[in-house]
Design an enzyme around this catalytic site. Structure first.
Site, PDB file in Angstrom:
ATOM      1  N   ASN A  84       0.986  -1.142   0.020  1.00 45.64           N
ATOM      2  CA  ASN A  84       0.008  -0.093   0.134  1.00 45.64           C
ATOM      3  C   ASN A  84       0.873   1.123   0.083  1.00 45.64           C
ATOM      4  O   ASN A  84       2.114   1.222  -0.222  1.00 45.64           O
ATOM      5  CB  ASN A  84      -0.967  -0.021   1.051  1.00 45.64           C
ATOM      6  CG  ASN A  84      -2.363   0.696   0.785  1.00 45.64           C
ATOM      7  OD1 ASN A  84      -2.428   1.640   0.192  1.00 45.64           O
ATOM      8  ND2 ASN A  84      -3.542  -0.114   1.364  1.00 45.64           N
ATOM      9  N   HIS A 114      23.961   0.327  11.840  1.00 46.21           N
ATOM     10  CA  HIS A 114      25.260   0.592  12.115  1.00 46.21           C
ATOM     11  C   HIS A 114      25.785  -0.078  13.534  1.00 46.21           C
ATOM     12  O   HIS A 114      24.992  -0.519  14.291  1.00 46.21           O
ATOM     13  CB  HIS A 114      25.434   2.040  12.328  1.00 46.21           C
ATOM     14  CG  HIS A 114      24.737   2.778  11.141  1.00 46.21           C
ATOM     15  ND1 HIS A 114      25.396   3.168  10.016  1.00 46.21           N
ATOM     16  CD2 HIS A 114      23.599   3.243  10.923  1.00 46.21           C
ATOM     17  CE1 HIS A 114      24.643   3.539   9.264  1.00 46.21           C
ATOM     18  NE2 HIS A 114      23.656   3.942   9.884  1.00 46.21           N
ATOM     19  N   GLY A 152      -0.303  -1.832   9.138  1.00 48.67           N
ATOM     20  CA  GLY A 152      -0.013  -0.369   8.935  1.00 48.67           C
ATOM     21  C   GLY A 152       0.996   0.053   9.931  1.00 48.67           C
ATOM     22  O   GLY A 152       0.966   0.086  10.880  1.00 48.67           O
ATOM     23  N   ALA A 170      -0.632  -3.765  13.441  1.00 50.89           N
ATOM     24  CA  ALA A 170      -0.094  -2.171  12.998  1.00 50.89           C
ATOM     25  C   ALA A 170       0.854  -1.428  14.240  1.00 50.89           C
ATOM     26  O   ALA A 170       0.488  -1.720  15.352  1.00 50.89           O
ATOM     27  CB  ALA A 170      -1.493  -1.455  13.003  1.00 50.89           C
ATOM     28  N   ARG A 193      -0.306 -15.001  19.668  1.00 53.19           N
ATOM     29  CA  ARG A 193      -1.040 -16.343  19.336  1.00 53.19           C
ATOM     30  C   ARG A 193      -0.737 -17.192  18.202  1.00 53.19           C
ATOM     31  O   ARG A 193      -0.312 -16.477  17.266  1.00 53.19           O
ATOM     32  CB  ARG A 193      -2.591 -16.330  19.911  1.00 53.19           C
ATOM     33  CG  ARG A 193      -3.300 -15.255  18.666  1.00 53.19           C
ATOM     34  CD  ARG A 193      -4.784 -15.070  19.036  1.00 53.19           C
ATOM     35  NE  ARG A 193      -5.411 -14.162  18.001  1.00 53.19           N
ATOM     36  CZ  ARG A 193      -6.068 -14.638  16.887  1.00 53.19           C
ATOM     37  NH1 ARG A 193      -6.010 -15.905  16.786  1.00 53.19           N
ATOM     38  NH2 ARG A 193      -6.574 -13.744  16.207  1.00 53.19           N
TER      39      ARG A 193
END
Length: 207
Positions: A84, A114, A152, A170, A193
Protein backbone atom coordinates in the site's frame (compact mmCIF):
# COMPACT_ATOMS: atom_id res chain seq x y z
CA UNK A 1 39.82 -9.37 -1.57
CA UNK A 2 36.12 -8.46 -1.54
CA UNK A 3 34.88 -5.31 -3.22
CA UNK A 4 32.41 -3.02 -1.43
CA UNK A 5 29.35 -4.62 -3.00
CA UNK A 6 30.49 -8.10 -1.95
CA UNK A 7 31.09 -6.84 1.60
CA UNK A 8 27.63 -5.30 1.68
CA UNK A 9 25.84 -8.45 0.55
CA UNK A 10 27.88 -10.56 3.00
CA UNK A 11 26.66 -8.45 5.94
CA UNK A 12 30.08 -6.91 6.57
CA UNK A 13 31.06 -3.28 7.08
CA UNK A 14 31.13 -1.53 3.72
CA UNK A 15 31.59 1.95 2.29
CA UNK A 16 28.07 3.06 1.37
CA UNK A 17 29.56 6.03 -0.54
CA UNK A 18 31.44 3.78 -2.95
CA UNK A 19 30.65 4.81 -6.56
CA UNK A 20 28.72 1.60 -7.24
CA UNK A 21 26.16 2.41 -4.52
CA UNK A 22 25.86 6.03 -5.64
CA UNK A 23 25.01 4.75 -9.12
CA UNK A 24 22.43 2.33 -7.69
CA UNK A 25 20.84 5.26 -5.84
CA UNK A 26 20.91 7.52 -8.90
CA UNK A 27 19.13 4.97 -11.06
CA UNK A 28 16.58 4.11 -8.36
CA UNK A 29 15.76 7.79 -7.70
CA UNK A 30 15.16 8.39 -11.39
CA UNK A 31 12.87 5.39 -11.74
CA UNK A 32 11.02 6.19 -8.52
CA UNK A 33 10.34 9.73 -9.68
CA UNK A 34 8.81 8.37 -12.87
CA UNK A 35 6.85 5.67 -11.04
CA UNK A 36 5.42 7.92 -8.35
CA UNK A 37 4.35 10.51 -10.94
CA UNK A 38 2.19 8.06 -12.90
CA UNK A 39 -1.62 8.05 -12.49
CA UNK A 40 -3.17 5.15 -10.58
CA UNK A 41 -4.53 3.44 -13.69
CA UNK A 42 -1.25 3.40 -15.67
CA UNK A 43 -0.75 -0.25 -14.78
CA UNK A 44 1.30 -1.29 -17.82
CA UNK A 45 3.80 1.56 -17.54
CA UNK A 46 4.15 1.02 -13.79
CA UNK A 47 4.91 -2.64 -14.39
CA UNK A 48 7.65 -1.76 -16.87
CA UNK A 49 9.33 0.55 -14.37
CA UNK A 50 9.15 -2.04 -11.60
CA UNK A 51 10.63 -4.69 -13.89
CA UNK A 52 13.58 -2.39 -14.57
CA UNK A 53 14.03 -1.30 -10.97
CA UNK A 54 13.46 -4.41 -8.84
CA UNK A 55 15.53 -7.57 -8.52
CA UNK A 56 12.52 -9.87 -9.03
CA UNK A 57 8.84 -9.28 -9.72
CA UNK A 58 6.06 -11.86 -9.68
CA UNK A 59 2.61 -11.66 -11.22
CA UNK A 60 -0.27 -9.56 -9.90
CA UNK A 61 1.88 -7.13 -7.89
CA UNK A 62 0.63 -3.72 -6.80
CA UNK A 63 2.77 -1.00 -5.17
CA UNK A 64 0.93 2.14 -4.10
CA UNK A 65 2.43 5.59 -4.42
CA UNK A 66 4.37 7.14 -3.07
CA UNK A 67 6.93 4.35 -2.79
CA UNK A 68 10.53 4.81 -1.65
CA UNK A 69 13.46 2.42 -1.82
CA UNK A 70 17.24 2.72 -1.73
CA UNK A 71 18.55 0.63 -4.63
CA UNK A 72 15.49 -1.31 -5.82
CA UNK A 73 17.70 -4.05 -7.26
CA UNK A 74 17.69 -5.96 -3.94
CA UNK A 75 13.88 -6.19 -3.67
CA UNK A 76 12.31 -9.51 -4.73
CA UNK A 77 8.50 -9.77 -4.78
CA UNK A 78 6.50 -12.96 -5.28
CA UNK A 79 3.07 -13.43 -6.85
CA UNK A 80 -0.06 -11.71 -5.52
CA UNK A 81 1.69 -9.01 -3.50
CA UNK A 82 -0.04 -5.80 -2.43
CA UNK A 83 2.10 -2.98 -1.04
CA UNK A 84 0.00 0.00 0.00
CA UNK A 85 0.93 3.69 -0.12
CA UNK A 86 3.85 5.45 1.57
CA UNK A 87 6.01 2.37 2.17
CA UNK A 88 9.80 2.60 2.50
CA UNK A 89 12.15 -0.29 1.68
CA UNK A 90 15.81 0.38 2.52
CA UNK A 91 17.17 -2.46 0.40
CA UNK A 92 20.93 -2.21 0.88
CA UNK A 93 20.72 -5.99 1.30
CA UNK A 94 17.95 -8.27 0.03
CA UNK A 95 14.29 -7.82 0.90
CA UNK A 96 12.48 -10.98 -0.18
CA UNK A 97 8.67 -11.07 -0.10
CA UNK A 98 6.83 -14.33 -0.75
CA UNK A 99 3.51 -15.03 -2.47
CA UNK A 100 0.08 -13.83 -1.32
CA UNK A 101 1.45 -11.07 0.91
CA UNK A 102 -0.29 -7.90 2.09
CA UNK A 103 1.83 -4.95 3.22
CA UNK A 104 -0.24 -2.07 4.56
CA UNK A 105 0.42 1.67 4.34
CA UNK A 106 3.46 3.32 5.92
CA UNK A 107 5.36 0.07 6.48
CA UNK A 108 9.13 0.54 6.77
CA UNK A 109 11.61 -2.25 6.05
CA UNK A 110 15.26 -1.61 6.88
CA UNK A 111 18.27 -3.72 5.96
CA UNK A 112 21.01 -1.16 6.71
CA UNK A 113 22.29 -0.60 10.22
CA UNK A 114 25.32 0.56 12.22
CA UNK A 115 27.35 -0.75 15.19
CA UNK A 116 25.87 0.20 18.57
CA UNK A 117 29.21 0.97 20.22
CA UNK A 118 30.39 4.45 19.31
CA UNK A 119 34.02 3.37 18.96
CA UNK A 120 32.97 0.80 16.35
CA UNK A 121 30.39 3.02 14.68
CA UNK A 122 32.78 5.83 13.72
CA UNK A 123 35.12 5.26 10.78
CA UNK A 124 38.74 5.46 12.05
CA UNK A 125 40.78 8.41 10.77
CA UNK A 126 37.86 9.66 8.70
CA UNK A 127 38.17 12.85 6.65
CA UNK A 128 35.93 14.48 4.03
CA UNK A 129 38.55 13.66 1.41
CA UNK A 130 38.51 9.92 2.16
CA UNK A 131 35.47 9.18 0.00
CA UNK A 132 34.03 7.08 2.83
CA UNK A 133 31.04 7.63 5.08
CA UNK A 134 31.91 9.01 8.53
CA UNK A 135 30.36 5.98 10.25
CA UNK A 136 30.44 2.25 9.58
CA UNK A 137 27.47 0.61 7.90
CA UNK A 138 26.43 -2.98 7.35
CA UNK A 139 23.26 -4.55 5.99
CA UNK A 140 21.32 -7.74 6.75
CA UNK A 141 18.59 -9.33 4.60
CA UNK A 142 14.89 -9.28 5.52
CA UNK A 143 12.43 -11.98 4.45
CA UNK A 144 8.62 -12.12 4.57
CA UNK A 145 7.12 -15.57 4.03
CA UNK A 146 4.15 -16.62 1.92
CA UNK A 147 0.72 -15.57 3.11
CA UNK A 148 1.84 -12.85 5.54
CA UNK A 149 0.03 -9.62 6.38
CA UNK A 150 2.14 -6.72 7.65
CA UNK A 151 -0.06 -4.14 9.40
CA UNK A 152 0.03 -0.40 8.84
CA UNK A 153 3.01 1.50 10.18
CA UNK A 154 4.95 -1.63 11.15
CA UNK A 155 8.75 -1.43 11.12
CA UNK A 156 10.90 -4.44 10.21
CA UNK A 157 14.51 -4.11 11.35
CA UNK A 158 17.61 -5.56 9.66
CA UNK A 159 17.96 -9.33 9.56
CA UNK A 160 14.43 -10.32 10.60
CA UNK A 161 12.46 -13.14 8.99
CA UNK A 162 8.66 -13.33 9.19
CA UNK A 163 7.42 -16.91 8.95
CA UNK A 164 4.75 -17.91 6.44
CA UNK A 165 1.14 -17.16 7.29
CA UNK A 166 1.96 -14.69 10.06
CA UNK A 167 0.29 -11.36 10.81
CA UNK A 168 2.23 -8.39 12.20
CA UNK A 169 0.04 -5.93 14.08
CA UNK A 170 -0.16 -2.28 13.07
CA UNK A 171 2.58 -0.12 14.54
CA UNK A 172 4.74 -3.07 15.63
CA UNK A 173 8.53 -2.88 15.62
CA UNK A 174 9.93 -6.27 14.59
CA UNK A 175 13.38 -6.73 16.14
CA UNK A 176 13.75 -10.52 15.82
CA UNK A 177 12.40 -13.43 13.79
CA UNK A 178 8.67 -14.22 14.01
CA UNK A 179 7.69 -17.90 13.63
CA UNK A 180 5.22 -19.00 10.98
CA UNK A 181 1.45 -18.88 11.54
CA UNK A 182 1.57 -16.37 14.37
CA UNK A 183 -0.08 -13.08 15.29
CA UNK A 184 2.67 -10.83 16.63
CA UNK A 185 2.26 -7.29 17.93
CA UNK A 186 3.97 -4.56 19.91
CA UNK A 187 7.28 -2.81 20.39
CA UNK A 188 9.29 -4.91 20.50
CA UNK A 189 7.06 -7.26 18.50
CA UNK A 190 6.09 -10.44 20.37
CA UNK A 191 3.99 -13.46 19.42
CA UNK A 192 0.45 -13.17 20.74
CA UNK A 193 -1.09 -16.40 19.49
CA UNK A 194 -0.97 -19.12 16.85
CA UNK A 195 -3.22 -19.03 13.77
CA UNK A 196 -3.98 -21.13 10.68
CA UNK A 197 -3.85 -24.41 12.65
CA UNK A 198 -6.74 -25.99 10.72
CA UNK A 199 -5.91 -24.59 7.32
CA UNK A 200 -2.10 -24.77 7.34
CA UNK A 201 -1.81 -28.11 5.52
CA UNK A 202 -4.23 -26.96 2.84
CA UNK A 203 -2.53 -23.60 2.35
CA UNK A 204 1.00 -25.00 2.35
CA UNK A 205 0.92 -28.65 1.20
CA UNK A 206 4.02 -30.75 1.63
CA UNK A 207 6.30 -30.90 -1.42
Amino acid sequence: MKNELEKCMAGEWYNCHDPIFLEFKRKARSLLAAYNALPYDEKEQKRKILEEMLGGLGTNVSIGTSFTCDYGRNIYLGNNVSINMNCTFVDCNCIVVGDNVLIASNVQIYTATHPVELAERLTPNWSPESGEYFCRTYALPVAIGDGCWIGGGAILLPGVHIGKGSVIGAGSVVTKDIPENSVAVGNPCRVLRRINEKSDSALYPLD
